[in-house]
Scaffold this motif. Structure first.
Motif, PDB file in Angstrom:
ATOM      1  N   VAL A 197       0.844  -1.195   0.000  1.00  0.00           N
ATOM      2  CA  VAL A 197       0.000   0.000   0.000  1.00  0.00           C
ATOM      3  C   VAL A 197       0.879   1.245   0.000  1.00  0.00           C
ATOM      4  CG1 VAL A 197      -1.734   1.273   1.322  1.00  0.00           C
ATOM      5  CG2 VAL A 197      -1.845  -1.202   1.187  1.00  0.00           C
ATOM      6  N   GLU A 200      -4.049   3.233  -2.486  1.00  0.00           N
ATOM      7  CA  GLU A 200      -4.413   3.686  -1.138  1.00  0.00           C
ATOM      8  C   GLU A 200      -4.889   2.529  -0.252  1.00  0.00           C
ATOM      9  OE1 GLU A 200      -4.025   6.828   0.063  1.00  0.00           O
ATOM     10  OE2 GLU A 200      -3.001   7.210  -1.844  1.00  0.00           O
ATOM     11  N   LYS A 201      -5.393   1.469  -0.884  1.00  0.00           N
ATOM     12  CA  LYS A 201      -5.828   0.266  -0.160  1.00  0.00           C
ATOM     13  C   LYS A 201      -5.189  -0.943  -0.817  1.00  0.00           C
ATOM     14  CE  LYS A 201     -10.275   1.997   1.478  1.00  0.00           C
ATOM     15  NZ  LYS A 201     -11.725   1.746   1.559  1.00  0.00           N
ATOM     16  N   LYS A 202      -4.991  -1.989  -0.034  1.00  0.00           N
ATOM     17  CA  LYS A 202      -4.284  -3.170  -0.531  1.00  0.00           C
ATOM     18  C   LYS A 202      -4.980  -3.778  -1.741  1.00  0.00           C
ATOM     19  CE  LYS A 202      -2.144  -7.422   1.153  1.00  0.00           C
ATOM     20  NZ  LYS A 202      -1.989  -8.347   2.307  1.00  0.00           N
ATOM     21  N   ARG A 249      -6.855  -2.377  -4.064  1.00  0.00           N
ATOM     22  CA  ARG A 249      -7.188  -1.486  -5.178  1.00  0.00           C
ATOM     23  C   ARG A 249      -5.941  -0.796  -5.728  1.00  0.00           C
ATOM     24  NH1 ARG A 249     -12.272   0.690  -6.345  1.00  0.00           N
ATOM     25  NH2 ARG A 249     -13.010  -0.302  -4.418  1.00  0.00           N
TER      26      ARG A 249
END
Lengths: 113, 113
Positions: free
Chosen positions: A52, A69-71, A73
């Motif tokens: 991330v 920003e997120k694992k 995505r």
């Protein structure tokens, strides 16, 4: 069943537009990748991310940026689309360690006019 | 610079014929992967070979990794129309404390009934 999804299968944009391609994986994979695929050239790596907020340039990063920003995505951004960015864009994910066996999404066919 | 050369680029054969696809490089890879991609879809991993000289079989498909880990081949016995697709080889190299997957340009296979 493992899955990598991409936000659009087909996209048509105008020259100069900002383009966002989204990719989501449900396998809790550490690594995520963006490739473009053009006839006769195979898959060329644009950017990848191994965690991330981490990103690494691939072989052809010019004209692109990414965000993680997120694992799950990983987004690919074309800041100002140009006609030479017309291509098939493939997102993939893999576990953190070698040999980076890739799970691919279905691809986004982007046309820039 | 194309590190992985696939040949042939195009192959059109009749159902029941045998075929071999080659993947060659002057570089040494830690492992080598083969993918198959159907029209409108992302590539799907078929196999990973890791050891020099390794042979793996997947039904009618036989994969071989060269002794020096610089080349690989895919042999299909008694090809069927369902084998039609783009076959991609990808070599994994250790790179920058991580790794990198290098794709060949692909072999487009058409099997006619």
């Amino acid at each position: 069943d493992v899955k990598v999804t991409q936000s659009s299968r087909y996209l048509v944009k105008r020259t100069g537009e900002k383009v966002f391609l989204e990719c989501v994986q449900d396998m809790d994979h550490e690594n995520m990748f963006w490739y473009r695929q053009d006839p006769g050239l195979g898959l060329r790596l644009i950017y990848f991310s191994y965690d991330v907020k981490m990103k690494e340039k691939g072989d052809i990063p010019e004209g692109y940026s990414v965000s993680r920003e997120k694992k799950e995505r990983f987004s690919l951004i074309l800041e100002s689309a140009s006609t030479n960015q017309t291509s098939m864009y493939l997102c993939a994910s893999s576990l953190g360690g070698p040999p980076y066996e890739q799970y691919f999404g279905p691809g986004t066919r982007l046309t820039v006019t | 610079t194309q590190l992985l050369e696939q040949s042939p680029q195009f192959l059109s054969i009749q159902e029941g014929e045998n075929l071999t696809v080659y993947c060659n490089s002057s570089s040494v890879f830690s492992s080598l992967q083969w993918y198959r991609q159907e029209p409108g879809e992302g590539p799907v991993l078929l196999v990973t070979v890791v050891t020099g000289g390794e042979v793996k079989k997947l039904k009618r498909l036989t994969f071989q990794f060269g002794d020096a880990r610089k080349d690989s081949s895919l042999h299909i016995t008694a090809a069927q129309p369902g084998d039609t697709g783009l076959y991609l080889c990808a070599g994994f190299m250790i790179y920058n404390q991580g790794g990198k997957l290098i794709f060949g340009q692909g072999t487009e296979l058409s099997v006619k009934p």
